[in-house]
Enzyme design. Sequence first.
Site, PDB file in Angstrom:
ATOM      1  N   CYS A 315    -114.476  20.825 -53.721  1.00 45.53           N
ATOM      2  CA  CYS A 315    -113.090  20.339 -53.638  1.00 45.53           C
ATOM      3  C   CYS A 315    -113.003  18.923 -54.227  1.00 45.53           C
ATOM      4  O   CYS A 315    -112.086  18.606 -54.982  1.00 45.53           O
ATOM      5  CB  CYS A 315    -112.643  20.345 -52.172  1.00 45.53           C
ATOM      6  SG  CYS A 315    -111.038  19.599 -51.882  1.00 45.53           S
ATOM      7  N   TRP A 318    -113.436  19.052 -58.010  1.00 46.94           N
ATOM      8  CA  TRP A 318    -112.249  19.622 -58.659  1.00 46.94           C
ATOM      9  C   TRP A 318    -111.305  18.501 -59.105  1.00 46.94           C
ATOM     10  O   TRP A 318    -110.623  18.614 -60.117  1.00 46.94           O
ATOM     11  CB  TRP A 318    -111.531  20.560 -57.675  1.00 46.94           C
ATOM     12  CG  TRP A 318    -110.242  21.109 -58.191  1.00 46.94           C
ATOM     13  CD1 TRP A 318    -110.074  22.242 -58.929  1.00 46.94           C
ATOM     14  CD2 TRP A 318    -108.937  20.543 -58.027  1.00 46.94           C
ATOM     15  NE1 TRP A 318    -108.744  22.416 -59.230  1.00 46.94           N
ATOM     16  CE2 TRP A 318    -108.022  21.384 -58.690  1.00 46.94           C
ATOM     17  CE3 TRP A 318    -108.447  19.409 -57.383  1.00 46.94           C
ATOM     18  CZ2 TRP A 318    -106.659  21.136 -58.727  1.00 46.94           C
ATOM     19  CZ3 TRP A 318    -107.086  19.161 -57.423  1.00 46.94           C
ATOM     20  CH2 TRP A 318    -106.217  20.014 -58.080  1.00 46.94           C
ATOM     21  N   HIS A 319    -111.300  17.382 -58.338  1.00 43.86           N
ATOM     22  CA  HIS A 319    -110.380  16.290 -58.660  1.00 43.86           C
ATOM     23  C   HIS A 319    -110.804  15.519 -59.906  1.00 43.86           C
ATOM     24  O   HIS A 319    -109.971  14.843 -60.512  1.00 43.86           O
ATOM     25  CB  HIS A 319    -110.257  15.323 -57.482  1.00 43.86           C
ATOM     26  CG  HIS A 319    -109.489  15.907 -56.330  1.00 43.86           C
ATOM     27  ND1 HIS A 319    -110.081  16.724 -55.394  1.00 43.86           N
ATOM     28  CD2 HIS A 319    -108.186  15.813 -55.980  1.00 43.86           C
ATOM     29  CE1 HIS A 319    -109.153  17.092 -54.515  1.00 43.86           C
ATOM     30  NE2 HIS A 319    -108.004  16.566 -54.849  1.00 43.86           N
ATOM     31  N   GLY A 320    -112.052  15.567 -60.252  1.00 44.79           N
ATOM     32  CA  GLY A 320    -112.464  14.833 -61.448  1.00 44.79           C
ATOM     33  C   GLY A 320    -113.964  14.859 -61.635  1.00 44.79           C
ATOM     34  O   GLY A 320    -114.726  15.148 -60.705  1.00 44.79           O
TER      35      GLY A 320
ATOM     36  N   PHE B  37    -105.640  15.557 -63.223  1.00 42.74           N
ATOM     37  CA  PHE B  37    -106.717  16.408 -62.694  1.00 42.74           C
ATOM     38  C   PHE B  37    -106.663  17.789 -63.317  1.00 42.74           C
ATOM     39  O   PHE B  37    -107.495  18.599 -63.127  1.00 42.74           O
ATOM     40  CB  PHE B  37    -106.613  16.536 -61.166  1.00 42.74           C
ATOM     41  CG  PHE B  37    -106.807  15.218 -60.451  1.00 42.74           C
ATOM     42  CD1 PHE B  37    -107.547  14.204 -61.021  1.00 42.74           C
ATOM     43  CD2 PHE B  37    -106.250  15.005 -59.209  1.00 42.74           C
ATOM     44  CE1 PHE B  37    -107.716  12.997 -60.367  1.00 42.74           C
ATOM     45  CE2 PHE B  37    -106.425  13.793 -58.541  1.00 42.74           C
ATOM     46  CZ  PHE B  37    -107.159  12.792 -59.125  1.00 42.74           C
TER      47      PHE B  37
END
Lengths: 395, 37
Positions: A315, A318-320, B37
């Site tokens: 998780c 996933w943001h970066g 993102f």
Amino acid sequence: MLFLETWFWQFAALVIPLYWLCPRALKIYWLLVVSAVFQYHFAGPAGMAPILVLAVLTYVAALVPLPARGPSLATVVVIALVGALTFYKYSEFLLKSATGVIATARVAVPAWVDGWKSPAIPLGISFFTFEFLHYLYEVRMRGREPIRNPVHFSVFAFFFPTLAAGPIKRFPDFVPQLSALGNPGADVVWGGIARVIRGLFKKVCIADLVVEYVKVFERASVMNGPVVIALAVAQGMRIYYDFAGYSDIAIGLAQLLNLRVPENFARPYFSTSLQEFWRRWHISLSTWIRDYIYIPLGGNRAHQVANLLAAMILCGLWHGAAWHFAVWGMYHGAGLAAEGTVRRLRPGWFGDGLGPRLLGWATTYSYVTFGWLLFFYPVHRVVDMAKGLLTWPGL
Amino acid sequence: MARALKIAVTVIVYALMLGAVLSLWNNDAPSFIYVAF
């Protein structure tokens, strides 16, 4: 910029009233055309190619019969989806990390690896990839009926209000609405306009104002306790009002088209436990992670702590493509695991009385707020900030 | 009467919010965080 561009509001002011004027049978085609125009304007032809190719592959993979032996097309497409996301978003990060490790062994790194730069990330790839993975999982693993109508699938894939940053849609909720498109009533239109105004207000009048304070705290000559706390609180407010504002605009625009998309926030900073926080924060992502990573890994049934950590690290990533996102995810995974243990050993601490709720809120808010430092800054800077937390002027 | 008053107050609040948005509108404003993102 998307929802903050004048072009976008001119586009919305044209396409939404025309959608209302469209005959019922043509509304779906209008939605598809304007979504393609939106994607083309913001992503350009190069940005459109990946979503087009991946959408066609996903659509076909859900429909072709499963082979008697060997991997199915759906398996190949799942690998392609994850591969595309990895290539566009993480290739530079992974190669740089690998070269760092290789360099310590004094092995020569090929020049192309050393100089590798990630290609431009296609608009919304993190969001549409997750929608496509969800679709294939539900059809192939849970036996749900696939979307046979290619226009319906295309609108699910390209729907312009949610294309760039969600909320991440679920096809069993969204696609049936496409069979009965109609004009919204006056109440729904007003609700949609009000939601869009609230979203713009959150972004323009709160989040962007808080950013100015963030800049002030970041430039502070000394990172002591009050400055670090103020910075963490400001970053927490900034990300909430920024993303809740975005989500309000996306949900409000969908409402103006008489379509429902998932909610993303439910007053997360009022949560009295970390578990509750993740049920209220970025709901469309946290439920995706729960359904398609945490539960398939085993969920609560076995190795719960390892499953939590793995799901939350993914998780975070996933943001970066940066280690501090992974550490942020691990921080939350560890927090959830610790909270689960305390909940089993001391269930009274999570009671409904005012005392436990206040204590739970203060603990959760503090934990989440400190976590935003890991979200926004490299780990070494957060370590310095944590040290700064122990320094108070006059003490 | 109460309903009319509620509607009037709601419209005024949203008009003020929209006015604030338009007055602070900035073409160089930071992009939405999650779009990156």
